[in-house]
Design a protein around this motif. Structure first.
Motif, PDB file in Angstrom:
ATOM      1  N   THR A 255       0.823  -1.211   0.000  1.00 25.10           N
ATOM      2  CA  THR A 255       0.000   0.000   0.000  1.00 25.10           C
ATOM      3  C   THR A 255       0.858   1.263   0.000  1.00 25.10           C
ATOM      4  O   THR A 255       0.342   2.360  -0.077  1.00 25.10           O
ATOM      5  N   ARG A 256       2.145   1.117   0.095  1.00 23.73           N
ATOM      6  CA  ARG A 256       2.996   2.305   0.161  1.00 23.73           C
ATOM      7  C   ARG A 256       3.064   2.988  -1.205  1.00 23.73           C
ATOM      8  O   ARG A 256       3.141   2.328  -2.227  1.00 23.73           O
ATOM      9  N   HIS A 257       3.078   4.301  -1.177  1.00 19.21           N
ATOM     10  CA  HIS A 257       3.186   5.032  -2.439  1.00 19.21           C
ATOM     11  C   HIS A 257       4.637   5.454  -2.678  1.00 19.21           C
ATOM     12  O   HIS A 257       5.282   6.050  -1.821  1.00 19.21           O
ATOM     13  N   TYR A 258       5.123   5.128  -3.843  1.00 21.57           N
ATOM     14  CA  TYR A 258       6.456   5.572  -4.236  1.00 21.57           C
ATOM     15  C   TYR A 258       6.321   6.556  -5.387  1.00 21.57           C
ATOM     16  O   TYR A 258       5.441   6.411  -6.228  1.00 21.57           O
ATOM     17  N   SER A 259       7.248   7.497  -5.443  1.00 23.62           N
ATOM     18  CA  SER A 259       7.163   8.512  -6.498  1.00 23.62           C
ATOM     19  C   SER A 259       7.946   8.144  -7.748  1.00 23.62           C
ATOM     20  O   SER A 259       7.755   8.719  -8.806  1.00 23.62           O
ATOM     21  N   VAL A 260       8.874   7.211  -7.600  1.00 27.32           N
ATOM     22  CA  VAL A 260       9.761   6.897  -8.721  1.00 27.32           C
ATOM     23  C   VAL A 260       9.802   5.386  -8.959  1.00 27.32           C
ATOM     24  O   VAL A 260       9.736   4.601  -8.007  1.00 27.32           O
ATOM     25  N   CYS A 261       9.927   5.011 -10.226  1.00 35.26           N
ATOM     26  CA  CYS A 261      10.047   3.590 -10.569  1.00 35.26           C
ATOM     27  C   CYS A 261      11.199   3.417 -11.547  1.00 35.26           C
ATOM     28  O   CYS A 261      11.265   4.092 -12.569  1.00 35.26           O
ATOM     29  N   ARG A 501       8.154  15.782   6.674  1.00 38.77           N
ATOM     30  CA  ARG A 501       6.706  15.550   6.720  1.00 38.77           C
ATOM     31  C   ARG A 501       6.155  15.285   5.314  1.00 38.77           C
ATOM     32  O   ARG A 501       5.149  14.650   5.155  1.00 38.77           O
ATOM     33  N   HIS A 502       6.864  15.791   4.301  1.00 30.73           N
ATOM     34  CA  HIS A 502       6.396  15.584   2.928  1.00 30.73           C
ATOM     35  C   HIS A 502       6.585  14.154   2.451  1.00 30.73           C
ATOM     36  O   HIS A 502       6.116  13.780   1.402  1.00 30.73           O
ATOM     37  N   LEU A 503       7.344  13.399   3.210  1.00 31.21           N
ATOM     38  CA  LEU A 503       7.622  12.028   2.770  1.00 31.21           C
ATOM     39  C   LEU A 503       6.338  11.220   2.677  1.00 31.21           C
ATOM     40  O   LEU A 503       5.380  11.431   3.411  1.00 31.21           O
ATOM     41  N   SER A 504       6.378  10.270   1.790  1.00 29.82           N
ATOM     42  CA  SER A 504       5.216   9.401   1.624  1.00 29.82           C
ATOM     43  C   SER A 504       4.973   8.586   2.883  1.00 29.82           C
ATOM     44  O   SER A 504       5.871   8.382   3.681  1.00 29.82           O
ATOM     45  N   ASN A 505       3.768   8.097   3.028  1.00 31.51           N
ATOM     46  CA  ASN A 505       3.433   7.269   4.179  1.00 31.51           C
ATOM     47  C   ASN A 505       4.057   5.890   4.034  1.00 31.51           C
ATOM     48  O   ASN A 505       4.263   5.405   2.942  1.00 31.51           O
ATOM     49  N   SER A 506       4.415   5.253   5.134  1.00 32.80           N
ATOM     50  CA  SER A 506       5.027   3.930   4.989  1.00 32.80           C
ATOM     51  C   SER A 506       4.112   2.861   5.547  1.00 32.80           C
ATOM     52  O   SER A 506       3.099   3.166   6.133  1.00 32.80           O
TER      53      SER A 506
END
Ligand code: 6YU
Length: 506
Positions: A255-261, A501-506
């Motif tokens: 369910t974690r969101h990543y910004s880069v692939c 705080r801007h980091l994605s949720n883990s």
């Protein structure tokens, strides 16, 4: 501070290794280096050849002093010999010229040029280069119509040699031609006409008499790699595309969101919060449109295009026994019919070997055996890469026989040829400030993406390191190393501030 961000480093050269090692030390455990080839080190590549260890890529620590990060790391790992560690060695100012040792200047036929004449040419050339750097430092306007280093050298030569008798002038110009070829091998450009006059002074020369690493340059990256767990490295994994600014989505049931692939050859997809790209500029020039989705911003593309990246190669030749003078460390090859003022022969394929400024004697023989190394830069060097080893051997033999005046020199028993332009993940040797480029382009290249801060958008998605991103030390191992640390520091700082705080949720 948050340290659970997922970081992928693309490229396992010294920049990537330095960044990885520092990030791991600062607690970023979720880290992966993805490397296209089957080895770590990139353009630092030592190999066994004959009796010794030889460098296919980087050779010297340029300016070995405590200000030089490579010097410090090598020293801490006990990789330097006693001479390199001497305090006086660290103070010598060589103005960016590698210390190749005593030279002989020779003509075809083997005749040696007069030492006094050579001395006057060398000091004139050194003065002119020194003056060329002043434009950068002072910001004064360039002489009208002159924009390149070669243009400036030529203008200065007109003045300096105007009272010379024609014969003296001709031979001095032939020596200057050789000096410009040497300069091409140092800057890694095809011609000094391709190198920007104002930007040339951007490169910062550190004090210290250039030294080598007795166990090979790669002993340095090997030591640094010892601090990176094996599980953090994927070799033989070329990255084909870096997708950034990803919309929130589910990945593999996670369910974690990543910004880069990071998409690898073969289709594997690796997700991350931050990707550090340490890929050489040569590769970026050729592949940037396919490598990034969305594409790089226009300013970054301009920097990739404007900065220079060409080829410098070495041709090692091992002989049964020496035929050269034991005190000679470098044979500089002067062609009496050449001059910086003569139009270059564009059909250089027939005589590519003319671009070779000189032939270095590897020293001492107890360490290397009887080995010579020819240095060649530019398009001729790239053409040489297309030839077979036996074609190169034959041409080198002719060259040696001609410039020693000895037609009986036997063929080298073994050869080792670097082919950096053909290396699919480097595509050349190192960067230079091409005509029309400046240090600002280097800074642009180093800027992380996305630019600026936007609420809800993950900052530092794609970051850039590698030699071509270091404004003062581009083209060197210490520049590459510092650039890796710089980007590691950027992440460390980012997670040490409230921005985390801007980091994605883990
Ligand atoms: C120095 C020296 N030296 C000679 C020659 C060469 C270079 N340099 P890397 O390429 O190492 O790593 C990137 C990795 O990325 C690599 O492993 C790739 O396989 C990988 N990769 C690429 N695409 C990928 C993909 N799609 N997916 C996954 N992975 C991918 N430097 O200090 N002393 O004597 C020399 C010399 C023949 C080729 C050199 C020297 C340059 C250094 O070798 C180089 O900068 C660093 O190793 C680069 O490290 P990196 O991590 O950035 O990239 C006044 C003035 C003028 C200024 N110039 C003067 C200085 C002259 C510099 N001198 C050089 C001279 C020699 C002889």
């Amino acid at each position: 501070a948050r340290r659970n961000a997922k970081v992928i480093i693309v490229g396992c050269g010294i920049a990537g290794i330095a960044a990885a090692e520092k990030l791991l030390r600062f607690g970023f455990a979720d880290l992966l280096i993805v490397e296209a080839t089957g080895r770590a080190g990139g353009r630092i590549h030592s190999t066994n050849f004959g009796k010794g260890i030889f460098e296919i890529g980087a050779n010297w620590i340029h300016g070995p002093c405590m200000e030089n990060a490579v010097f410090r790391v090598a020293k801490n790992h006990g990789l330097l010999d006693q001479t390199a560690l001497l305090a006086e060695n660290q103070l010598v100012v060589v103005e960016g010229r590698p210390s190749l040792g005593d030279s002989e200047f020779r003509l075809p036929g083997g005749q040696q040029l007069d030492e006094k004449m050579i001395e006057s040419c060398e000091s004139l050339y050194a003065e002119i280069l020194q003056r060329s750097k002043a434009f950068f430092r002072s910001g004064e306007p360039l002489p009208k119509g002159i924009e390149s280093i070669e243009g400036f050298v030529k203008a200065e030569l007109v003045e300096a040699l105007k009272n010379e008798p024609p014969e003296e002038r001709a031979i001095k110009l032939a020596v200057m031609s050789e000096k410009l070829k040497l300069e091409c091998s140092i800057t890694g450009s095809h011609s000094m006409d391709d190198v920007d006059l104002r930007a040339f002074g951007e490169y910062h020369v550190l004090p210290g008499l250039d030294c080598t690493l007795p166990r090979g340059y790669q002993s340095l990256t090997d030591k640094m790699m010892n601090m990176v767990p094996l599980g953090c490295i994927m070799l033989n994994t070329p990255v084909v595309c870096i997708h950034w600014q990803l919309e929130p989505q589910k990945t593999d049931g996670n369910t974690r969101h990543y910004s880069v692939c990071v998409e690898c050859e073969g289709g594997d997809k690796l997700y991350a919060d931050h990707v550090l790209v340490t890929i050489p500029l040569g590769y970026l020039k050729k592949h940037h449109t396919m490598l990034f989705k969305p594409q790089l911003p226009a300013e970054k593309v301009r920097a990739v295009q404007k900065l220079g990246f060409c080829t410098n190669n070495k041709i090692f030749m091992e002989f049964e026994k020496p035929f050269w003078n034991p005190s000679c460390k470098l044979m500089e090859l002067v062609w009496p019919d050449e001059s910086p003022f003569k139009k270059r022969n564009e059909a250089f394929q027939a005589e590519w070997q003319r671009k070779m400024f000189g032939i270095q004697v590897l020293h001492p023989p107890e360490r290397f055996g009887h080995v010579l190394c020819g240095w060649i830069a530019g398009k001729e060097s790239e053409f040489m890469e297309t030839l077979t080893e036996s074609e190169v051997r034959q041409r080198m033999l002719e060259l040696l026989r001609s410039f020693t005046g000895n037609p009986n020199i036997p063929a080298p028993k073994r050869m080792l040829i670097s082919r950096w332009k053909s290396h699919p993940y480097t595509l050349g040797s190192y960067s230079y400030t091409a005509l029309g480029s400046s240090g600002d382009d280097i800074d642009n290249l180093s800027q992380p993406l996305p630019t600026g801060q936007q609420r809800g958008v993950q900052p530092l998605q794609v970051m850039f390191a590698g030699e071509a991103t270091h404004r003062q030390f581009y083209s060197t191992t210490h520049g590459a190393l510092e650039s890796g640390w710089r980007e590691a520091d950027r992440l460390i700082k980012h997670y040490s501030t409230s921005n985390s705080r801007h980091l994605s949720n883990s």
